[in-house]
Design a protein around this motif. Structure first.
Motif, PDB file in Angstrom:
ATOM      1  N   SER A   1      13.714  22.939 -17.003  1.00 30.07           N
ATOM      2  CA  SER A   1      14.908  22.119 -16.821  1.00 30.07           C
ATOM      3  C   SER A   1      16.033  23.076 -17.160  1.00 30.07           C
ATOM      4  N   SER A   2      16.168  24.230 -16.656  1.00 27.36           N
ATOM      5  CA  SER A   2      17.145  25.203 -16.503  1.00 27.36           C
ATOM      6  C   SER A   2      17.523  25.728 -15.437  1.00 27.36           C
ATOM      7  N   ASN A   3      18.280  26.737 -15.459  1.00 30.19           N
ATOM      8  CA  ASN A   3      18.470  27.635 -14.006  1.00 30.19           C
ATOM      9  C   ASN A   3      17.670  28.766 -13.896  1.00 30.19           C
ATOM     10  N   ILE A   4      16.634  28.795 -14.239  1.00 30.64           N
ATOM     11  CA  ILE A   4      15.552  29.791 -14.552  1.00 30.64           C
ATOM     12  C   ILE A   4      14.420  29.410 -13.647  1.00 30.64           C
ATOM     13  N   VAL A   5      13.908  30.389 -12.819  1.00 30.12           N
ATOM     14  CA  VAL A   5      12.579  30.188 -12.092  1.00 30.12           C
ATOM     15  C   VAL A   5      11.644  31.506 -12.515  1.00 30.12           C
ATOM     16  N   VAL A   6      10.545  30.814 -13.261  1.00 28.24           N
ATOM     17  CA  VAL A   6       9.521  31.939 -13.707  1.00 28.24           C
ATOM     18  C   VAL A   6       8.449  32.406 -12.430  1.00 28.24           C
ATOM     19  N   LEU A   7       8.291  33.618 -12.408  1.00 31.22           N
ATOM     20  CA  LEU A   7       7.150  33.953 -11.344  1.00 31.22           C
ATOM     21  C   LEU A   7       6.164  34.524 -12.323  1.00 31.22           C
ATOM     22  N   ARG A   8       4.886  34.198 -12.159  1.00 33.27           N
ATOM     23  CA  ARG A   8       3.819  34.592 -12.690  1.00 33.27           C
ATOM     24  C   ARG A   8       2.415  35.126 -11.519  1.00 33.27           C
ATOM     25  N   SER A   9       1.697  36.072 -12.091  1.00 34.97           N
ATOM     26  CA  SER A   9       0.880  36.451 -11.297  1.00 34.97           C
ATOM     27  C   SER A   9      -0.427  36.458 -11.987  1.00 34.97           C
ATOM     28  N   LEU A  10      -1.575  36.482 -11.271  1.00 29.80           N
ATOM     29  CA  LEU A  10      -2.790  36.608 -11.532  1.00 29.80           C
ATOM     30  C   LEU A  10      -3.524  38.012 -11.361  1.00 29.80           C
ATOM     31  N   THR A  11      -2.710  38.725 -10.529  1.00 28.74           N
ATOM     32  CA  THR A  11      -3.223  40.105 -10.013  1.00 28.74           C
ATOM     33  C   THR A  11      -3.526  41.096 -11.085  1.00 28.74           C
ATOM     34  N   LYS A  12      -2.498  40.997 -12.112  1.00 27.05           N
ATOM     35  CA  LYS A  12      -2.423  42.171 -12.976  1.00 27.05           C
ATOM     36  C   LYS A  12      -3.326  42.223 -14.341  1.00 27.05           C
ATOM     37  N   PHE A  13      -3.100  41.065 -15.136  1.00 28.65           N
ATOM     38  CA  PHE A  13      -3.853  41.050 -16.498  1.00 28.65           C
ATOM     39  C   PHE A  13      -5.201  40.457 -15.872  1.00 28.65           C
ATOM     40  N   TYR A  14      -5.371  39.604 -15.033  1.00 28.08           N
ATOM     41  CA  TYR A  14      -6.796  38.945 -14.638  1.00 28.08           C
ATOM     42  C   TYR A  14      -7.593  39.917 -13.567  1.00 28.08           C
ATOM     43  N   GLY A  15      -6.841  40.659 -12.986  1.00 31.63           N
ATOM     44  CA  GLY A  15      -7.585  41.607 -12.277  1.00 31.63           C
ATOM     45  C   GLY A  15      -8.168  41.313 -10.795  1.00 31.63           C
ATOM     46  N   LEU A  16      -7.335  40.186 -10.312  1.00 35.24           N
ATOM     47  CA  LEU A  16      -7.324  39.634  -9.207  1.00 35.24           C
ATOM     48  C   LEU A  16      -6.572  40.144  -7.876  1.00 35.24           C
ATOM     49  N   ALA A  17      -6.293  41.645  -7.788  1.00 39.80           N
ATOM     50  CA  ALA A  17      -5.432  42.127  -6.792  1.00 39.80           C
ATOM     51  C   ALA A  17      -5.865  41.858  -5.585  1.00 39.80           C
ATOM     52  N   GLY A  18      -7.153  41.871  -5.278  1.00 37.03           N
ATOM     53  CA  GLY A  18      -7.694  41.677  -3.784  1.00 37.03           C
ATOM     54  C   GLY A  18      -7.559  40.333  -3.403  1.00 37.03           C
ATOM     55  N   LEU A  19      -7.571  39.222  -4.343  1.00 34.84           N
ATOM     56  CA  LEU A  19      -7.621  37.946  -3.931  1.00 34.84           C
ATOM     57  C   LEU A  19      -6.205  37.389  -3.724  1.00 34.84           C
ATOM     58  N   ARG A  20      -5.170  37.732  -4.366  1.00 29.04           N
ATOM     59  CA  ARG A  20      -3.834  37.502  -3.877  1.00 29.04           C
ATOM     60  C   ARG A  20      -3.717  36.031  -4.682  1.00 29.04           C
ATOM     61  N   PHE A  21      -3.165  35.975  -5.865  1.00 30.73           N
ATOM     62  CA  PHE A  21      -2.680  34.602  -6.119  1.00 30.73           C
ATOM     63  C   PHE A  21      -1.541  34.674  -7.183  1.00 30.73           C
ATOM     64  N   GLY A  22      -0.591  33.782  -7.131  1.00 27.65           N
ATOM     65  CA  GLY A  22       0.645  33.880  -7.854  1.00 27.65           C
ATOM     66  C   GLY A  22       1.102  32.417  -7.999  1.00 27.65           C
ATOM     67  N   TYR A  23       2.218  32.134  -8.919  1.00 26.66           N
ATOM     68  CA  TYR A  23       2.954  30.903  -8.835  1.00 26.66           C
ATOM     69  C   TYR A  23       4.189  31.111  -9.384  1.00 26.66           C
ATOM     70  N   ALA A  24       5.059  29.943  -9.278  1.00 25.36           N
ATOM     71  CA  ALA A  24       6.296  30.059  -9.564  1.00 25.36           C
ATOM     72  C   ALA A  24       6.436  28.752 -10.292  1.00 25.36           C
ATOM     73  N   VAL A  25       7.188  28.381 -11.476  1.00 24.35           N
ATOM     74  CA  VAL A  25       7.683  27.399 -12.163  1.00 24.35           C
ATOM     75  C   VAL A  25       8.995  27.194 -12.248  1.00 24.35           C
ATOM     76  N   GLY A  26       9.678  26.129 -12.002  1.00 24.81           N
ATOM     77  CA  GLY A  26      11.244  25.998 -12.192  1.00 24.81           C
ATOM     78  C   GLY A  26      11.645  24.353 -12.045  1.00 24.81           C
ATOM     79  N   LYS A  27      12.817  24.057 -11.981  1.00 22.23           N
ATOM     80  CA  LYS A  27      12.977  22.725 -11.474  1.00 22.23           C
ATOM     81  C   LYS A  27      12.501  22.358 -10.451  1.00 22.23           C
ATOM     82  N   SER A  28      12.454  20.900 -10.269  1.00 20.40           N
ATOM     83  CA  SER A  28      11.574  20.193  -9.373  1.00 20.40           C
ATOM     84  C   SER A  28      12.218  20.430  -7.933  1.00 20.40           C
ATOM     85  N   GLU A  29      13.519  20.179  -7.891  1.00 19.37           N
ATOM     86  CA  GLU A  29      14.333  20.524  -6.661  1.00 19.37           C
ATOM     87  C   GLU A  29      14.299  21.595  -6.173  1.00 19.37           C
ATOM     88  N   ILE A  30      14.245  22.748  -6.792  1.00 18.50           N
ATOM     89  CA  ILE A  30      14.101  24.220  -6.568  1.00 18.50           C
ATOM     90  C   ILE A  30      12.592  24.487  -5.686  1.00 18.50           C
TER      91      ILE A  30
END
Length: 348
Positions: free
Chosen positions: A196-225
């Motif tokens: 509900s703001s002008n912030i878009v958050v990027l997250r990755s499962l590469t680092k903490f979860y050790g999935l560098a070879g599989l490549r998975f990430g996601y973004a969360v933000g306003k629905s229109e963005i």
């Protein structure tokens, strides 16, 4: 080697197999995947002849429940790096501000998408960050501001309340907050605030979860963005294996707790060893350290020993005196410090 983790080039260069190289250049969790995850992979092998779900529905549903964010406010990608490029391409900012030193792909995504104006705020003094950011934003209005939090390569964490205040005072700017390492300090995440703001958050499962070879990430933000970003996605960019594993591992509290306990012990060893050697380093909340070593040749020295570290000379504002070293297994960490002592002339 532009990024960490290029064990393939290192292997060719020093004529060692991939398994002989200690990769301390990439900040990826070295702990093995839980057995139940491995079982799920085996159980789902018969589904590999099917196309993956281009909407990553199962993962998004799980994430929505975990963080109490709406399903439609989430978009997944082939690692968070793909999403960086998609966001810049979809939102078409004319002016961008990047807090440096930081992940080099922000600048590259802007350059490839022909962004007219890219400015930087550089500091290696954490206390100066918001003062410098505010000053630059007051002087120029930016369509997009990149902040990596915790930051790569310094490992520092910025107070999320200060980021929120900055974003709320500059509502015409999109603040892209890269939280690739936020699992080490989850209370500082802005994932819920982003919907509900002008912030878009990027997250990755590469680092903490050790999935560098599989490549998975996601973004969360306003629905229109998020809708805009989705229009630029390539179909089936996230493979089925990555989706199956991601869906399960983000719910695995035991794996999270074991990882945090493990890194706490190994980081204590790292900091004790760095202090013992009287080396300048950046206190880090993440699983890596930015270290300053004035003696030249450490990258080559370590490479010849089969240890890959991150040469930070391509980070804006840094030079070859800076290296980034990630926390790995206890055996690998001890080996690194033995070789480091040899390089510094402390051990024969």
């Amino acid at each position: 080697m532009k990024h960490g983790g290029d064990i393939y080039t290192a292997s060719e260069f020093i004529k060692k197999s991939l398994y002989e190289i200690i990769d301390m250049s990439s900040s990826v969790n070295p702990l093995p995947l839980p057995e139940k995850i491995k079982r799920k992979i085996i159980e789902n092998i018969p589904l590999l002849h099917k196309y993956p779900d281009t909407e990553a529905r199962a993962f998004r549903k799980t994430l929505s429940e975990l963080y109490s964010v709406p399903f439609e406010n989430i978009v997944c990608g082939n690692g968070s790096t793909e999403l960086i490029y998609l966001i810049v391409r979809a939102l078409k900012p004319e002016s961008v501000l990047i807090l440096e030193p930081t992940f080099t792909e922000y600048e590259r995504a802007c350059r490839i998408n022909e962004i007219k104006s890219v400015k930087r705020v550089f500091t290696i003094n954490q206390d100066e960050i918001f003062k410098k950011l505010k000053k630059e934003i007051e002087k120029t209005r930016f369509d997009m501001v990149f902040i990596c939090n915790p930051n790569n390569p310094t490992g520092w964490i910025l107070d999320k309340r200060e980021i929120l205040k900055l974003a709320s005072n500059n509502k015409n700017s999109i603040f892209l907050i890269d939280e690739a390492f936020i699992d080490f300090v989850p209370d500082q995440s802005l994932i819920r605030e982003s919907v509900s703001s002008n912030i878009v958050v990027l997250r990755s499962l590469t680092k903490f979860y050790g999935l560098a070879g599989l490549r998975f990430g996601y973004a969360v933000g306003k629905s229109e963005i998020i809708k805009k970003i989705k229009t630029y996605r390539y179909p089936w960019s996230i493979n089925s294996l990555a989706q199956w594993i991601a869906e399960d591992i983000i719910r695995d509290e035991d794996f999270k707790n074991k990882s945090l306990e493990y890194f706490k012990r190994q980081k204590d060893f790292f900091e004790y060893s760095l202090n013992e050697l009287k080396l300048n380093y950046f206190p880090s909340v993440a699983n890596f350290y930015l270290i300053e070593i004035q003696k030249k040749g450490i990258f080559q020295f370590m490479l010849e020993k089969g240890i890959l570290i991150r040469n930070c000379s391509d980070f804006y504002g840094l030079n070859e005196s800076f290296i980034r070293v990630s926390v790995k297994t206890s055996t690998e960490n001890e080996r690194f410090f033995r070789e480091l002592k040899k390089f510094l002339g402390i051990l024969e």
